[in-house]
Design a protein around this motif. Structure first.
Motif, PDB file in Angstrom:
ATOM      1  N   LEU A   1     -36.155 -14.409  16.797  1.00 58.64           N
ATOM      2  CA  LEU A   1     -36.118 -14.431  18.350  1.00 58.64           C
ATOM      3  C   LEU A   1     -35.166 -15.565  18.938  1.00 58.64           C
ATOM      4  N   LEU A   2     -34.044 -15.089  19.741  1.00 58.33           N
ATOM      5  CA  LEU A   2     -33.331 -16.016  20.311  1.00 58.33           C
ATOM      6  C   LEU A   2     -33.810 -16.383  21.609  1.00 58.33           C
ATOM      7  N   SER A   3     -33.082 -17.582  22.401  1.00 53.85           N
ATOM      8  CA  SER A   3     -33.628 -18.028  23.608  1.00 53.85           C
ATOM      9  C   SER A   3     -32.988 -17.347  24.729  1.00 53.85           C
ATOM     10  N   THR A   4     -31.655 -16.526  24.491  1.00 56.12           N
ATOM     11  CA  THR A   4     -31.112 -15.913  25.327  1.00 56.12           C
ATOM     12  C   THR A   4     -31.487 -14.661  25.874  1.00 56.12           C
ATOM     13  N   THR A   5     -31.693 -14.191  27.094  1.00 51.62           N
ATOM     14  CA  THR A   5     -32.188 -13.172  27.580  1.00 51.62           C
ATOM     15  C   THR A   5     -30.906 -12.164  27.974  1.00 51.62           C
ATOM     16  N   PHE A   6     -31.375 -11.084  28.468  1.00 49.68           N
ATOM     17  CA  PHE A   6     -30.145 -10.045  28.606  1.00 49.68           C
ATOM     18  C   PHE A   6     -30.920  -8.934  29.827  1.00 49.68           C
ATOM     19  N   LYS A   7     -29.722  -8.218  30.407  1.00 55.81           N
ATOM     20  CA  LYS A   7     -30.263  -7.426  31.600  1.00 55.81           C
ATOM     21  C   LYS A   7     -29.952  -6.024  30.935  1.00 55.81           C
ATOM     22  N   PRO A   8     -31.024  -5.154  30.978  1.00 48.40           N
ATOM     23  CA  PRO A   8     -30.989  -3.882  30.255  1.00 48.40           C
ATOM     24  C   PRO A   8     -30.254  -3.126  31.122  1.00 48.40           C
ATOM     25  N   ARG A   9     -29.395  -2.025  30.287  1.00 48.71           N
ATOM     26  CA  ARG A   9     -28.666  -1.071  31.144  1.00 48.71           C
ATOM     27  C   ARG A   9     -29.464   0.236  31.215  1.00 48.71           C
ATOM     28  N   ASN A  10     -29.385   0.744  32.567  1.00 42.94           N
ATOM     29  CA  ASN A  10     -30.049   1.826  32.911  1.00 42.94           C
ATOM     30  C   ASN A  10     -29.414   3.054  32.140  1.00 42.94           C
ATOM     31  N   ASP A  11     -28.310   3.116  31.895  1.00 45.97           N
ATOM     32  CA  ASP A  11     -27.782   4.290  31.220  1.00 45.97           C
ATOM     33  C   ASP A  11     -28.559   4.489  29.639  1.00 45.97           C
ATOM     34  N   ILE A  12     -28.623   3.214  29.057  1.00 50.04           N
ATOM     35  CA  ILE A  12     -29.245   3.308  27.755  1.00 50.04           C
ATOM     36  C   ILE A  12     -30.715   3.787  27.807  1.00 50.04           C
ATOM     37  N   PHE A  13     -31.594   3.523  28.763  1.00 48.24           N
ATOM     38  CA  PHE A  13     -32.728   3.905  28.982  1.00 48.24           C
ATOM     39  C   PHE A  13     -32.789   5.621  29.387  1.00 48.24           C
ATOM     40  N   HIS A  14     -31.784   5.929  30.042  1.00 44.98           N
ATOM     41  CA  HIS A  14     -31.619   7.323  30.378  1.00 44.98           C
ATOM     42  C   HIS A  14     -31.408   8.233  29.148  1.00 44.98           C
ATOM     43  N   LEU A  15     -30.490   7.380  28.245  1.00 45.82           N
ATOM     44  CA  LEU A  15     -30.104   8.231  27.119  1.00 45.82           C
ATOM     45  C   LEU A  15     -31.415   8.475  26.161  1.00 45.82           C
ATOM     46  N   ALA A  16     -32.208   7.210  25.937  1.00 44.90           N
ATOM     47  CA  ALA A  16     -33.322   7.271  25.013  1.00 44.90           C
ATOM     48  C   ALA A  16     -34.445   8.270  25.550  1.00 44.90           C
ATOM     49  N   HIS A  17     -34.308   8.615  26.631  1.00 42.53           N
ATOM     50  CA  HIS A  17     -35.421   9.551  27.273  1.00 42.53           C
ATOM     51  C   HIS A  17     -35.024  11.142  27.030  1.00 42.53           C
ATOM     52  N   GLN A  18     -33.756  11.218  26.542  1.00 44.40           N
ATOM     53  CA  GLN A  18     -33.472  12.688  26.551  1.00 44.40           C
ATOM     54  C   GLN A  18     -33.762  13.267  25.277  1.00 44.40           C
ATOM     55  N   ASN A  19     -34.463  14.484  25.593  1.00 44.28           N
ATOM     56  CA  ASN A  19     -34.972  15.108  24.297  1.00 44.28           C
ATOM     57  C   ASN A  19     -33.702  15.310  23.072  1.00 44.28           C
ATOM     58  N   SER A  20     -32.630  15.554  23.552  1.00 43.61           N
ATOM     59  CA  SER A  20     -31.695  15.943  22.467  1.00 43.61           C
ATOM     60  C   SER A  20     -31.309  14.619  21.736  1.00 43.61           C
ATOM     61  N   PHE A  21     -31.246  13.601  22.566  1.00 46.73           N
ATOM     62  CA  PHE A  21     -31.156  12.163  21.684  1.00 46.73           C
ATOM     63  C   PHE A  21     -32.373  11.906  20.639  1.00 46.73           C
ATOM     64  N   ILE A  22     -33.544  12.002  21.268  1.00 52.28           N
ATOM     65  CA  ILE A  22     -34.884  12.129  20.286  1.00 52.28           C
ATOM     66  C   ILE A  22     -34.648  12.909  19.114  1.00 52.28           C
ATOM     67  N   ALA A  23     -34.543  13.946  19.361  1.00 48.19           N
ATOM     68  CA  ALA A  23     -34.556  15.120  18.255  1.00 48.19           C
ATOM     69  C   ALA A  23     -33.448  14.507  17.205  1.00 48.19           C
ATOM     70  N   ALA A  24     -32.328  14.038  17.393  1.00 48.52           N
ATOM     71  CA  ALA A  24     -31.138  13.412  16.655  1.00 48.52           C
ATOM     72  C   ALA A  24     -31.501  12.087  16.024  1.00 48.52           C
ATOM     73  N   LEU A  25     -32.602  11.533  16.268  1.00 53.04           N
ATOM     74  CA  LEU A  25     -32.840   9.937  15.833  1.00 53.04           C
ATOM     75  C   LEU A  25     -32.678   9.821  14.275  1.00 53.04           C
ATOM     76  N   PRO A  26     -33.257  10.839  13.615  1.00 54.76           N
ATOM     77  CA  PRO A  26     -33.028  10.681  12.088  1.00 54.76           C
ATOM     78  C   PRO A  26     -31.673  10.961  11.415  1.00 54.76           C
ATOM     79  N   HIS A  27     -30.837  11.487  12.447  1.00 48.01           N
ATOM     80  CA  HIS A  27     -29.168  11.573  11.843  1.00 48.01           C
ATOM     81  C   HIS A  27     -28.232  10.722  12.614  1.00 48.01           C
ATOM     82  N   PHE A  28     -28.886   9.806  13.329  1.00 45.22           N
ATOM     83  CA  PHE A  28     -28.127   8.775  14.317  1.00 45.22           C
ATOM     84  C   PHE A  28     -27.205   8.092  13.512  1.00 45.22           C
ATOM     85  N   ARG A  29     -27.372   7.597  12.202  1.00 42.13           N
ATOM     86  CA  ARG A  29     -26.484   6.786  11.100  1.00 42.13           C
ATOM     87  C   ARG A  29     -25.249   7.848  11.052  1.00 42.13           C
TER      88      ARG A  29
END
Length: 235
Positions: free
Chosen positions: A189-217
């Motif tokens: 853990l680092l002492s630095t904080t960050f402000k999350p990006r809404n576009d990343i949360f939006h992407l993470a909630h898409q079914n197509s993104f979740i379906a592709a997780l095992p193949h993301f690399r």
């Protein structure tokens, strides 16, 4: 002034402990609490009868506890909050406190069974999991070590469970990064904080993104040559 701050710090710790125990369904003996917290009977009575009066505490047979209906209401609310935040409401049509009461009833055979793939993540990763959940909750940057790479700093956003595996969704060098929990060997853990990006949360909630997780690399490796190509100039 310092002495006053310490007094309120001790009171805050004491009240937090009392709330946690009452919420857990414990019956609290005043004499035992006096020995534990090293305060007077009068102070503890004031804690339970005045400072925590909003909790609807009853005193019976020499012990303090939450009224059964109050305790059930708090537990139902906590369970419903957990279910909603983990995205499980879609599994139970019309989930509310009434349905929850039936699902949590003490029966030999549960009314519902959720089948899922066998869990493959080992319990040895529990400490890494906890630290990353803490970092996600506090928007805290971390250093993550895998067998192949060191991510520093990594900005963790969310865990997604799919087919027996936990996938960490994160941001690294302003790009989306997905790391398998089983591949993580160390978390710092680092002492630095960050402000999350809404576009990343939006992407993470898409079914197509979740379906592709095992193949993301693999997909990321295929995309790198195209992402690094210089843009064409328009004449």
């Amino acid at each position: 002034m310092l002495q006053t701050h310490r007094k309120y710090d001790r009171m805050a710790v004491r009240l937090s402990s009392l709330i946690a125990r009452l919420m857990a369904g414990e019956s609290l003996s005043l004499s035992a609490l006096v020995d534990e917290f090293q305060v007077s009977y009068r102070t503890l009575r004031r804690d339970l009868r005045e400072r925590l009066a909003y909790l609807d505490i009853e005193f019976q047979n020499g012990v303090y506890r939450l009224y059964p209906n109050t305790l059930k209401a708090y537990r139902d609310k906590d369970v419903l909050t957990f279910v909603r935040q983990t995205g499980m409401t879609r599994i139970f049509p019309g989930l509310d406190s009434r349905l929850l009461g039936l699902l949590l009833s003490q029966r030999q055979n549960a009314p519902c069974i959720i089948w899922h793939h066998a869990h493959r993540t080992s319990a040895e990763y529990s400490d890494n999991f906890y630290q990353l959940i803490y970092a996600i909750t506090c928007h805290q940057q971390v250093v993550v070590l895998t067998l192949e790479q060191r991510f520093s700093p990594l900005l963790p956003y969310q865990f997604i469970y799919r087919e027996g595996q936990w996938y960490l969704i994160a941001e690294y060098h302003q790009q989306v990064q997905v790391i398998l929990l089983d591949d993580i060997h160390q978390v710092q853990l680092l002492s630095t904080t960050f402000k999350p990006r809404n576009d990343i949360f939006h992407l993470a909630h898409q079914n197509s993104f979740i379906a592709a997780l095992p193949h993301f690399r693999l997909l990321s490796q295929l995309m790198v040559p195209y992402m690094s190509l210089p843009q064409r100039s328009h004449s």
